[in-house]
Design a protein around this motif. Structure first.
Motif, mmCIF file in Angstrom:
data_model
loop_
_atom_site.group_PDB
_atom_site.id
_atom_site.type_symbol
_atom_site.label_atom_id
_atom_site.label_comp_id
_atom_site.label_asym_id
_atom_site.label_seq_id
_atom_site.Cartn_x
_atom_site.Cartn_y
_atom_site.Cartn_z
ATOM 1 N N LYS A 65 35.166 -29.425 12.589
ATOM 2 C CA LYS A 65 34.785 -30.701 11.972
ATOM 3 C C LYS A 65 33.306 -30.725 11.636
ATOM 4 N N LEU A 66 32.495 -30.069 12.456
ATOM 5 C CA LEU A 66 31.075 -29.957 12.149
ATOM 6 C C LEU A 66 30.859 -29.177 10.856
ATOM 7 N N GLY A 67 31.643 -28.092 10.645
ATOM 8 C CA GLY A 67 31.555 -27.348 9.394
ATOM 9 C C GLY A 67 31.980 -28.184 8.203
ATOM 10 N N VAL A 68 33.040 -28.992 8.363
ATOM 11 C CA VAL A 68 33.457 -29.885 7.276
ATOM 12 C C VAL A 68 32.351 -30.893 6.959
ATOM 13 N N ALA A 69 31.656 -31.383 7.993
ATOM 14 C CA ALA A 69 30.555 -32.320 7.776
ATOM 15 C C ALA A 69 29.420 -31.648 6.996
ATOM 16 N N TRP A 70 29.159 -30.369 7.265
ATOM 17 C CA TRP A 70 28.141 -29.647 6.472
ATOM 18 C C TRP A 70 28.537 -29.615 5.006
ATOM 19 N N GLN A 71 29.790 -29.297 4.739
ATOM 20 C CA GLN A 71 30.245 -29.218 3.359
ATOM 21 C C GLN A 71 30.146 -30.567 2.656
ATOM 22 N N TYR B 147 20.309 -17.219 7.977
ATOM 23 C CA TYR B 147 21.558 -17.874 8.333
ATOM 24 C C TYR B 147 22.010 -17.502 9.746
ATOM 25 N N GLY B 148 21.856 -16.220 10.097
ATOM 26 C CA GLY B 148 22.275 -15.787 11.427
ATOM 27 C C GLY B 148 21.493 -16.477 12.526
ATOM 28 N N LYS B 149 20.188 -16.595 12.346
ATOM 29 C CA LYS B 149 19.357 -17.260 13.349
ATOM 30 C C LYS B 149 19.718 -18.734 13.456
ATOM 31 N N GLU C 185 31.122 -19.876 1.075
ATOM 32 C CA GLU C 185 32.136 -19.617 0.053
ATOM 33 C C GLU C 185 32.113 -20.643 -1.080
ATOM 34 N N PRO C 186 32.057 -21.970 -0.805
ATOM 35 C CA PRO C 186 31.923 -22.912 -1.930
ATOM 36 C C PRO C 186 30.631 -22.728 -2.715
ATOM 37 N N ALA C 187 29.569 -22.270 -2.038
ATOM 38 C CA ALA C 187 28.294 -22.099 -2.739
ATOM 39 C C ALA C 187 28.317 -20.895 -3.671
ATOM 40 N N THR C 188 29.187 -19.916 -3.393
ATOM 41 C CA THR C 188 29.220 -18.719 -4.221
ATOM 42 C C THR C 188 30.414 -18.649 -5.158
ATOM 43 N N GLY C 189 31.499 -19.362 -4.807
ATOM 44 C CA GLY C 189 32.699 -19.224 -5.631
ATOM 45 C C GLY C 189 33.253 -20.509 -6.182
ATOM 46 N N ARG D 205 30.474 -17.218 17.107
ATOM 47 C CA ARG D 205 31.444 -16.685 16.144
ATOM 48 C C ARG D 205 32.132 -17.807 15.371
ATOM 49 N N LEU D 206 32.460 -18.902 16.067
ATOM 50 C CA LEU D 206 33.093 -20.039 15.383
ATOM 51 C C LEU D 206 32.143 -20.681 14.382
ATOM 52 N N VAL D 207 30.872 -20.825 14.769
ATOM 53 C CA VAL D 207 29.894 -21.429 13.849
ATOM 54 C C VAL D 207 29.731 -20.555 12.610
ATOM 55 N N ARG D 208 29.652 -19.232 12.820
ATOM 56 C CA ARG D 208 29.535 -18.334 11.667
ATOM 57 C C ARG D 208 30.794 -18.394 10.796
ATOM 58 N N LEU D 209 31.980 -18.452 11.440
ATOM 59 C CA LEU D 209 33.241 -18.503 10.698
ATOM 60 C C LEU D 209 33.308 -19.746 9.811
ATOM 61 N N TYR D 210 33.028 -20.919 10.389
ATOM 62 C CA TYR D 210 33.133 -22.161 9.612
ATOM 63 C C TYR D 210 31.963 -22.334 8.661
ATOM 64 N N PHE D 211 30.799 -21.741 8.960
ATOM 65 C CA PHE D 211 29.685 -21.790 8.015
ATOM 66 C C PHE D 211 30.027 -20.981 6.761
ATOM 67 N N ASP D 212 30.645 -19.802 6.960
ATOM 68 C CA ASP D 212 31.080 -19.010 5.809
ATOM 69 C C ASP D 212 32.180 -19.713 5.025
#
Length: 541
Positions: A525-531, A504-506, A488-492, A476-483
């Motif tokens: 922090k891992l999600g921030v690194a993705w961004q 994405y789910g897999k 969100e930056p990719a779409t908006g 749930r945390l990975v999905r939350l920070y991935f979104d």
């Protein structure tokens, strides 16, 4: 057929039915060995005669055709055997030629391999020589550089020694000249003083007499003036009364103003200011209201938030936290006594976030202080601690006082070696938290609760464990920070990132399996690194 034509190489064979003639003598027809021999001297005409006779008899015979046919066939057979032998010979010759070519090719290949090996060995040897030559050049260059550096250092040392020697010589000459000048001046001054000693003594005597006369006249004048003024002031009782009353009122005003200023300062600090130990608070201060009026107004109009919004927990812990936030809100609404809470667990598991959300949901203010800020204050720690609780008691909405890293100053006094100032601060904390309050709620957070002093256990009503997220919570945390940081930056966003087409789910499930043992903060922090990686690729593109 040889017997037919008389062409035997040795002794001629007589055909069948004819007598055998003896061979002619070796010396020829005449029997003389002294005559010269020509090419016809060894010719025997009897062979021809026998052949002619045999031919006649053969013609007369009834088997002449069969004999001729047999002879012809034997001749053909002989020729065919000869041809087959010739072909075999030619085949053998061709095979020998092929073997010779193969042997030559093999020899040529061996020769080329040997030449290649020799070329490689020669190239390696030349490369080795070149490297040795280069190393020798480097070594020689290094030796030359070291020699030049040594010479330069020697030259600099020599120049420095010469400069020092020159400066010392100049200083010595200057000192000598200065000593000579001082000595000459002293001698001249002594000679002048000896010559003018009487005049100087007379001048000193006149100056002293004049100064004494001036001081005596000043004392007489001041005494006369003060005496006349004091007699006039004492003789007039109205002036004396007014002066005493004025001095009394002035003293009372100074004392009252000082005390009033101190009281007003303490009141403003307790009501409007923020204590030094408080790092962050949701209470409004005068300075914050003046700096950010729009933010203050928006916070006043905001509604209570859900305490578990944005907090990812398991089902059982979610229900437990929900009961806590409902209990705290009801306690505030009914003006009851707040229960103190101890939160413990690894770093980054959401203790501070839950405390803020709990205060916002209950309609309370929150204040965050850190235990590490108490020890450096030294003697001022006790005063600062009392200011924090005085400030907390002035809250109208109720205050949630969150102490992060509380074990930094709430350690065991019996076993831990703590300073006297820190011990006094701990005693002040225990004194102010001895009874439960309707004004503030104490929430302690620690990674090592076993280091708390035994007196702290008496102040704690509930203990809440914040453990590391499990597999479902991590997903749930990975999905939350991935979104939040990628989708969100990719779409908006203004510069929209391009994402590849994949499940994405897999992918989030795979990442959640790999992040075992990580806290919520580390996953964020891992999600921030993705961004950041996505933005870098966008800039590169």
């Amino acid at each position: 057929m040889s017997w037919l034509f008389g062409l035997n190489k040795g002794q001629p064979e007589a055909p069948p039915g004819l007598p055998v003639q003896p061979p002619p003598p070796a010396g020829g027809a005449g029997g003389g060995g002294d005559k010269p021999k020509d090419k016809w001297s060894n010719f025997d005409p009897t062979g021809l005669e026998r052949a002619a006779q045999a031919a006649k008899e053969l013609d007369k015979s009834r088997h002449a055709k069969e004999a001729l046919e047999l002879a012809r066939m034997q001749e053909q057979t002989t020729q065919m055997e000869h041809q087959s032998k010739m072909k075999e010979y030619e085949a053998a010759v061709e095979q020998l030629k092929g073997d010779q070519i193969r042997i030559q090719s093999e020899e040529r290949r061996k020769t080329l391999n040997e030449e290649t090996r020799q070329h490689q060995a020669r190239a390696q040897y030349q490369d080795k020589l070149a490297r040795q030559r280069y190393e020798d050049q480097l070594r020689q260059q290094q030796i030359l550089n070291e020699e030049n550096l040594r010479k330069q250092e020697e030259s600099v040392q020599k120049q420095e020694a010469m400069r020092k020697a020159t400066i010392e010589h100049e200083m010595e000459l200057r000192n000598k000249n200065e000593l000579l000048r001082i000595e000459a001046e002293s001698k001249a001054r002594a000679r002048v003083e000896r010559e003018n000693a009487d005049i100087i003594r007379e001048q000193i005597r006149l100056k002293a007499a004049e100064h004494r006369q001036t001081v005596l006249e000043s004392i007489k004048t001041a005494g006369a003036v003060f005496g006349e003024g004091f007699r006039a002031f004492v003789s007039d009782w109205d002036k004396v009364t007014a002066t005493v009353a004025g001095l009394t009122l002035l003293a009372v005003g100074v004392y009252s103003a000082r005390n009033a200023t101190a009281v007003a300062g303490r009141y403003i600090e307790a009501r409007l200011g923020k204590p030094a130990l408080v790092r962050e608070t949701s209470r409004f201060t005068v300075g914050e209201a003046l700096k950010h009026p729009v933010k203050v107004v928006s916070r006043l109009k905001s509604k209570p938030q859900d305490a578990l919004e944005g907090v990812v927990l398991s089902v059982s812990r979610h229900l437990y936290k929900r009961m806590q936030q409902i209990s705290t809100r009801n306690t505030r609404q009914n003006k009851g006594l707040y229960r103190n809470i101890l939160m413990y667990g690894p770093p980054g598991t959401g203790k501070t976030l839950f405390a803020k959300k709990l205060a916002m949901h209950s309609g309370m203010d929150y204040a965050i202080m850190t235990g590490g800020d108490v020890a450096p204050m030294g003697r001022d720690g006790v005063t600062a601690m009392h200011k924090v609780f005085d400030w907390a008691n002035t809250s109208r909405q109720g205050l949630l006082l969150f102490v992060d890293e509380a074990d930094a100053f709430l350690r065991k006094r019996a076993t831990e070696k703590i300073s006297e100032d820190l011990r006094a601060t701990l005693n002040a904390f225990l004194y102010r938290t001895g009874e439960q309050s309707k004004k503030f709620m104490l929430v302690l957070a620690s990674n090592q609760p076993e280091q708390f002093d035994w007196a702290i256990n008496d102040r704690i009503d509930e203990i809440v464990n914040f453990a590391l997220p499990g597999p479902e919570e991590r997903e749930r945390l990975v999905r939350l920070y991935f979104d939040k940081y990628v989708l969100e930056p990719a779409t908006g966003g203004r510069q929209r990132m391009k994402l590849a087409q994949f499940d994405y789910g897999k992918k989030c499930s795979e990442i959640a399996k790999r992040t075992e043992g990580m806290s919520g903060r580390e996953i964020s922090k891992l999600g921030v690194a993705w961004q950041v990686c996505s933005l870098k690729s966008l800039l590169t593109y």
